[in-house]
Design a protein around this motif. Structure first.
Motif, PDB file in Angstrom:
ATOM      1  N   VAL F 162       0.863  -1.188   0.000  1.00 53.09           N
ATOM      2  CA  VAL F 162       0.000   0.000   0.000  1.00 53.09           C
ATOM      3  C   VAL F 162       0.894   1.232   0.000  1.00 53.09           C
ATOM      4  N   ALA F 163       0.283   2.375  -0.217  1.00 53.40           N
ATOM      5  CA  ALA F 163       1.071   3.603  -0.225  1.00 53.40           C
ATOM      6  C   ALA F 163       0.249   4.766   0.306  1.00 53.40           C
ATOM      7  N   VAL F 164       0.944   5.709   0.911  1.00 54.25           N
ATOM      8  CA  VAL F 164       0.300   6.950   1.366  1.00 54.25           C
ATOM      9  C   VAL F 164       1.202   8.127   1.037  1.00 54.25           C
ATOM     10  N   SER F 165       0.586   9.311   1.036  1.00 56.12           N
ATOM     11  CA  SER F 165       1.406  10.511   0.912  1.00 56.12           C
ATOM     12  C   SER F 165       1.553  11.146   2.287  1.00 56.12           C
ATOM     13  N   VAL F 166       2.705  11.765   2.497  1.00 59.80           N
ATOM     14  CA  VAL F 166       2.957  12.541   3.722  1.00 59.80           C
ATOM     15  C   VAL F 166       3.589  13.851   3.283  1.00 59.80           C
ATOM     16  N   GLY F 167       3.630  14.815   4.187  1.00 62.82           N
ATOM     17  CA  GLY F 167       4.244  16.074   3.781  1.00 62.82           C
ATOM     18  C   GLY F 167       4.439  17.013   4.949  1.00 62.82           C
ATOM     19  N   ILE F 168       5.143  18.090   4.680  1.00 67.83           N
ATOM     20  CA  ILE F 168       5.302  19.142   5.686  1.00 67.83           C
ATOM     21  C   ILE F 168       4.537  20.363   5.192  1.00 67.83           C
ATOM     22  N   VAL F 169       3.485  20.717   5.939  1.00 67.38           N
ATOM     23  CA  VAL F 169       2.638  21.849   5.563  1.00 67.38           C
ATOM     24  C   VAL F 169       2.621  22.813   6.751  1.00 67.38           C
ATOM     25  N   ASP F 170       2.834  24.071   6.497  1.00 68.64           N
ATOM     26  CA  ASP F 170       2.885  25.047   7.603  1.00 68.64           C
ATOM     27  C   ASP F 170       3.842  24.553   8.696  1.00 68.64           C
ATOM     28  N   GLU F 171       4.935  23.999   8.264  1.00 73.21           N
ATOM     29  CA  GLU F 171       5.979  23.476   9.158  1.00 73.21           C
ATOM     30  C   GLU F 171       5.567  22.261   9.978  1.00 73.21           C
ATOM     31  N   LYS F 172       4.376  21.712   9.689  1.00 71.97           N
ATOM     32  CA  LYS F 172       3.944  20.524  10.432  1.00 71.97           C
ATOM     33  C   LYS F 172       3.937  19.292   9.522  1.00 71.97           C
ATOM     34  N   PRO F 173       4.611  18.230   9.947  1.00 69.38           N
ATOM     35  CA  PRO F 173       4.524  16.979   9.188  1.00 69.38           C
ATOM     36  C   PRO F 173       3.114  16.417   9.317  1.00 69.38           C
ATOM     37  N   MET F 174       2.540  15.988   8.227  1.00 68.59           N
ATOM     38  CA  MET F 174       1.185  15.415   8.306  1.00 68.59           C
ATOM     39  C   MET F 174       0.994  14.278   7.302  1.00 68.59           C
ATOM     40  N   LEU F 175      -0.062  13.506   7.563  1.00 63.83           N
ATOM     41  CA  LEU F 175      -0.341  12.285   6.806  1.00 63.83           C
ATOM     42  C   LEU F 175      -1.496  12.518   5.835  1.00 63.83           C
ATOM     43  N   ASP F 176      -1.392  11.919   4.658  1.00 68.00           N
ATOM     44  CA  ASP F 176      -2.518  11.830   3.706  1.00 68.00           C
ATOM     45  C   ASP F 176      -3.037  13.207   3.314  1.00 68.00           C
ATOM     46  N   LEU F 177      -2.226  13.944   2.559  1.00 65.00           N
ATOM     47  CA  LEU F 177      -2.563  15.319   2.186  1.00 65.00           C
ATOM     48  C   LEU F 177      -3.710  15.360   1.175  1.00 65.00           C
ATOM     49  N   CYS F 178      -4.695  16.224   1.450  1.00 65.21           N
ATOM     50  CA  CYS F 178      -5.692  16.489   0.409  1.00 65.21           C
ATOM     51  C   CYS F 178      -5.106  17.534  -0.544  1.00 65.21           C
ATOM     52  N   TYR F 179      -5.814  17.812  -1.637  1.00 65.02           N
ATOM     53  CA  TYR F 179      -5.267  18.701  -2.667  1.00 65.02           C
ATOM     54  C   TYR F 179      -4.870  20.062  -2.104  1.00 65.02           C
ATOM     55  N   GLU F 180      -5.727  20.589  -1.240  1.00 61.44           N
ATOM     56  CA  GLU F 180      -5.463  21.932  -0.725  1.00 61.44           C
ATOM     57  C   GLU F 180      -4.195  21.944   0.118  1.00 61.44           C
ATOM     58  N   GLU F 181      -3.986  20.904   0.907  1.00 60.83           N
ATOM     59  CA  GLU F 181      -2.748  20.806   1.693  1.00 60.83           C
ATOM     60  C   GLU F 181      -1.536  20.576   0.797  1.00 60.83           C
ATOM     61  N   ASP F 182      -1.720  19.689  -0.162  1.00 61.43           N
ATOM     62  CA  ASP F 182      -0.627  19.348  -1.068  1.00 61.43           C
ATOM     63  C   ASP F 182      -0.114  20.580  -1.797  1.00 61.43           C
ATOM     64  N   LYS F 218      10.730  11.564  10.604  1.00 63.83           N
ATOM     65  CA  LYS F 218       9.375  11.860  11.090  1.00 63.83           C
ATOM     66  C   LYS F 218       8.324  11.527  10.018  1.00 63.83           C
ATOM     67  N   LEU F 219       8.635  11.915   8.770  1.00 65.15           N
ATOM     68  CA  LEU F 219       7.684  11.639   7.677  1.00 65.15           C
ATOM     69  C   LEU F 219       7.523  10.131   7.463  1.00 65.15           C
ATOM     70  N   MET F 220       8.623   9.412   7.567  1.00 69.45           N
ATOM     71  CA  MET F 220       8.537   7.968   7.376  1.00 69.45           C
ATOM     72  C   MET F 220       7.683   7.326   8.463  1.00 69.45           C
ATOM     73  N   GLU F 221       7.745   7.862   9.668  1.00 71.65           N
ATOM     74  CA  GLU F 221       6.936   7.298  10.746  1.00 71.65           C
ATOM     75  C   GLU F 221       5.445   7.561  10.501  1.00 71.65           C
ATOM     76  N   LEU F 222       5.147   8.757  10.003  1.00 75.73           N
ATOM     77  CA  LEU F 222       3.754   9.028   9.627  1.00 75.73           C
ATOM     78  C   LEU F 222       3.314   8.057   8.533  1.00 75.73           C
ATOM     79  N   GLY F 223       4.189   7.854   7.566  1.00 74.76           N
ATOM     80  CA  GLY F 223       3.881   6.938   6.467  1.00 74.76           C
ATOM     81  C   GLY F 223       3.607   5.539   6.980  1.00 74.76           C
ATOM     82  N   GLU F 224       4.427   5.087   7.925  1.00 77.35           N
ATOM     83  CA  GLU F 224       4.213   3.753   8.503  1.00 77.35           C
ATOM     84  C   GLU F 224       2.834   3.664   9.137  1.00 77.35           C
ATOM     85  N   LYS F 225       2.452   4.730   9.829  1.00 76.46           N
ATOM     86  CA  LYS F 225       1.147   4.729  10.487  1.00 76.46           C
ATOM     87  C   LYS F 225       0.013   4.625   9.457  1.00 76.46           C
ATOM     88  N   GLY F 226       0.114   5.443   8.416  1.00 75.73           N
ATOM     89  CA  GLY F 226      -0.922   5.426   7.381  1.00 75.73           C
ATOM     90  C   GLY F 226      -1.006   4.071   6.703  1.00 75.73           C
TER      91      GLY F 226
END
Lengths: 238, 238, 238, 238, 238, 238
Positions: F162-182, F218-226
């Motif tokens: 499986v796969a998920v997207s993660v990212g840093i938005v507003d300096e916060k790492p987060m899981l599963d970005l929607c278009y607006e966050e991305d 940190k991003l990889m850990e979020l990815g693992e969770k997702g």
């Protein structure tokens, strides 16, 4: 009157289901299902017209028809893999465009283009006529939206427009052919009509057979019946 | 019955001229002229069939339709300049192919393909129907040649096939529209018939107008008349 | 001097026939026949120039060369079927364009483009040189029309331009090769000249053989003779 | 005899530099530099021939010519961006192929294809003639390799082949035009010769001017001189 | 730490060679060699931006990556022969563009586009990372030129940017894989870093194997080491 | 930990919905919905392999990714309209293919190709990772069908993927970005994992920002969770 493999009468449509606002982004969006045939019809409004209409105060309607690779029994290559738009798709989208232009007063539409994307998700016969019917409903939704947003002053819809297929299979004229019937048909014809009971386009014939004037008249009567059914469904949706 | 701009009656064909063996290389070659419309129809015989027919003991007929860039008032770009086969041409060549397959018993033809190249040298309305008529004559020539050379045992021609355009212009149904009439027509229709008086394909409708069943019947009768005239011309050529 | 298979002398052109105003729509139109070779040359005048010439007060001449699929013994695929302009056609149309630009004072022409469409209907050797000669005549017709209509003040034709093929076949230099001779030639060359007896372009050589300076001079003399014949034909047409 | 902007005499070649085995993978590889013009010529040997030669016991030589986008003053789009092989490149690669086939006995080569890739890294005039010369050297290297590996029994090289450009600039015939001279030339011509002093191909003419037989002879003599210089360089490389 | 086939240590880069101003025409030009891998990186400056940036006061950087047909062991067809940009090339040039945009303050660049052409002359692994490194150096050269010519007021370079490949081969993490190592790797990854020691892009994984977080961290440390080496080379070039 | 615009926690996935056997014809078919993102994943089984695998006893998995024109806010042209496969789509489908090949033992699959068509019906961020997850489920369905039909002896699935997207938005790492966050993200990364908790592919970086090793961890850990969440959903579906 005999029965068909799926139990329908010769002059009976398959089950019709219309899901409005199927996709959230387009100005008008419909998932239309006729039996197992499923087509997504999305309407995009653009504030420009093709070159040949610039400055004429008139709008335009154009359609694109495409099948998902596995909308059919065996996988079809995507157009881009062959660098050629599929010839059958091109023929069909030209038909859809012509018929849908018959639904709209292009001068009332003004210098706008409506692009009607018809993407076949699952094909079981009658995809082109389902696209015309679904495309018409999606155009209505888009026009309503434009009216609400004040981008149109007057509703440019001048005719309701739907289409059905008819054909002669095993020497019997019948309505709304599924794929299995279509592939055995001697003659098949697509009939597009307005809600005033007039014809907009006829297209069809027989690779396997030919037909007389009387047979054509019989097919047209079946087509009239099917189109009435479709207009009833549309009426009830409101 | 009124007259038309070029003096013709409403149910009158333009002057028809057929030059056989126009080009020396093809198996069948015809220059057909209907009024100012001129189309070269060349038939090529290939000893192979498309993939989907291999091993089925049947032949195939396919058509290619193309307009010379200055066959029209303003120059059209060649397809290759746009890397896209013109959509109208594709729609037309699919129609030509379907109609001409109605002329031939594909099993008698055997595993051969007839390619019918229809190149429009000068266009003044009715190029697609002229292509069908000219294509049929060229196919007959090609079959005769194959018979003479012993490459066919039996003539595979099963029907004579011709086509004409009809339409409603200024509210009057008329036969064999020239370009000027076609561009003003409310409804225009292409009618392809066999020499047995049966229909092979109807295709048409109205971007500007719609039509009733009675109007369609009137158009079909005009079409029948035009097709008879064409069969007479073909008969006299022998 | 020996004779050739078709009875011609080594320095003799085939029969030349020029039909002016062959197609009714183009600004200049010619059907040129050199023996069995038939090429339709149509000139279109456009009131614009390619990007690199905009604002320079000069015009442009460009050519497109194309063969009908059955202009040859075996059917050639259309360019669009392969999505590639045929390499030989491209090479030829670049040659035609260069030679025809040698006929016209592009500053007198002004910011106009002449597009010269050369469509080969039947090919029997020498199609590129026939295209140059026919193209020149069609350009003259187009310029006359522009002068009559007041769209040009002064005739921009500065040189008469024609072309012939020459070659060495069976060790004999000869003029105006037909297909059968061309396919056996050791050396073949295309020679384009002005009516002042000067050369505009030479192009050719030998895939099968090579040649000396003296052989080239002999070929150029044959070319001069052929070009004179063509200018005589053009002169007599007036 | 006058001097040129870069100090060369009218009949003087620019500095010639050939780096053999420039790339490690191809069967034959050369970087050829003529003044600032740099072309990489790589030869690939394939154990198959084009369709039209299958079973004839003969080989084939084909060339591909391409310019890097910034081999010129302003960036050119890559062919793939326009989905069209550049017309000038196509014309040039056809010329290169014809000339190089003049170097090789295709029957001795056997059923092999030599593909000669000519990639222009930096262009300053004469890229097509540098490609022919460099391509010939790379073919020699490839043939030597095939002989060493026992894949050829006999050397198929039958002629040395080189090419130079000549032209008339400021009314003076001159040898080996650089880009600046080429762009001012009234007449320019590409001359391909064998090491036996015979001509393989002439190609050229004048978009700005025309020329007489005597001027052509003068150009051919310059070409002969340039080709001799190139053969001397090749001889000394051994 | 073990040794590799070519004698390198696991964390050792191949020999790096950078030739500045390799081609004379581009605004920035570099030939970068990493072992046997050779890539020409040319930067073109255009005074326009893509549509989506017009009027936003910002510039753009885009890359094109292409391999010469014989930059590899067997000849690859040119993109134009297949009318399709190679998928791997497209993926790579998108990566190069993203990384190089990380090097430049696009607002300081202003409404200009830098096109970075990366043409692989010889490929032995690591061509995409060599393209990023070479592309960065060529962009620096181009920016210096623009500064000298007064076309930029302030240097828009905000980060040094280089890239290396790392991978796990025979269960050993290693730096800068050559082709032979790359083709045996279980995991391979491309790492792009700034001269501040931060990461710009990671891309990679394992078709043959998968990897743990700890293995990734080990690969990133190798990548950091390689990038430092590259920045040292760049520093010494000044 | 803060909240997001749609109320989700930083490490929370959107709502996941999987409709199996969505289309009736393919060997495996899934409609996967992650929030507003909807992708139809259809698997076709072909009894052949690409050229480079013929005779090696191994299978292949390839993916095609495509967006419907109105799956996004503004209409995108279809690939065929531009005659070019969209570059982003190509990059994505290569990623999908690589990841899905990590799910299957290609030798157990035997000489078969699985084509995974991922058609995005509605896009709201994370379409490529949804395609990987949906594609994996559809492959499982297809393998089950092949096992039932006796076309496979042993299940070739070796890993859940499986796969998920993660990212840093507003300096916060987060899981599963929607278009607006991305679209606001400084860094975004796609993480593909197996059900054994190992990584198959990482791909991403920052056009707007760069990142440190710690941020990546940190991003990889979020990815693992997702990815765990996705595997739970798949588990519960059974």
């Amino acid at each position: 009157m005999g029965k068909r493999r799926d139990g329908r009468k010769l002059d009976e449509m398959r089950k019709i289901k219309v899901t409005k606002e199927y996709i959230i982004y387009p100005e008008g969006s419909v998932l239309i299902e006729i039996g197992n045939t499923k087509v997504i019809c999305n309407v995009t409004v653009e504030d420009k017209v093709p070159k040949f209409l610039i400055g004429k105060g008139k709008g335009w309607i154009t359609a694109e028809y495409n099948m998902l690779p596995r909308s059919t029994h065996t996988r079809m290559l995507r157009d881009i893999s062959k660098l050629k738009k599929n010839g059958r798709s091109l023929e069909i989208q030209r038909l859809i465009g012509r018929c849908l232009r018959g639904a709209v007063d292009l001068e009332l539409l003004g210098e706008k283009t409506l692009i009607v994307d018809c993407d076949v998700v699952q094909a079981d016969g009658g995809t082109r006529t389902a696209s015309i019917t679904g495309g018409y409903i999606a155009i209505k939704l888009a026009c309503n939206k434009l009216l609400e947003e004040g981008k149109l002053e007057k509703n440019p819809i001048k005719n309701g427009v739907v289409a059905v297929s008819v054909g002669i299979v095993d020497e019997k004229p019948m309505l709304d052919l599924c794929y299995e019937e279509d592939s055995r048909a001697d003659v098949d014809m697509n009939i597009c009509m307005t809600d005033k009971g007039r014809f907009l386009e006829l297209q069809g014939g027989g690779e396997k057979g030919d037909f007389s004037k009387n047979e054509l008249i019989k097919l047209m009567e079946l087509g009239e019946k099917g189109c009435k059914t479709l207009f009833n469904v549309i009426e009830e949706m409101k």
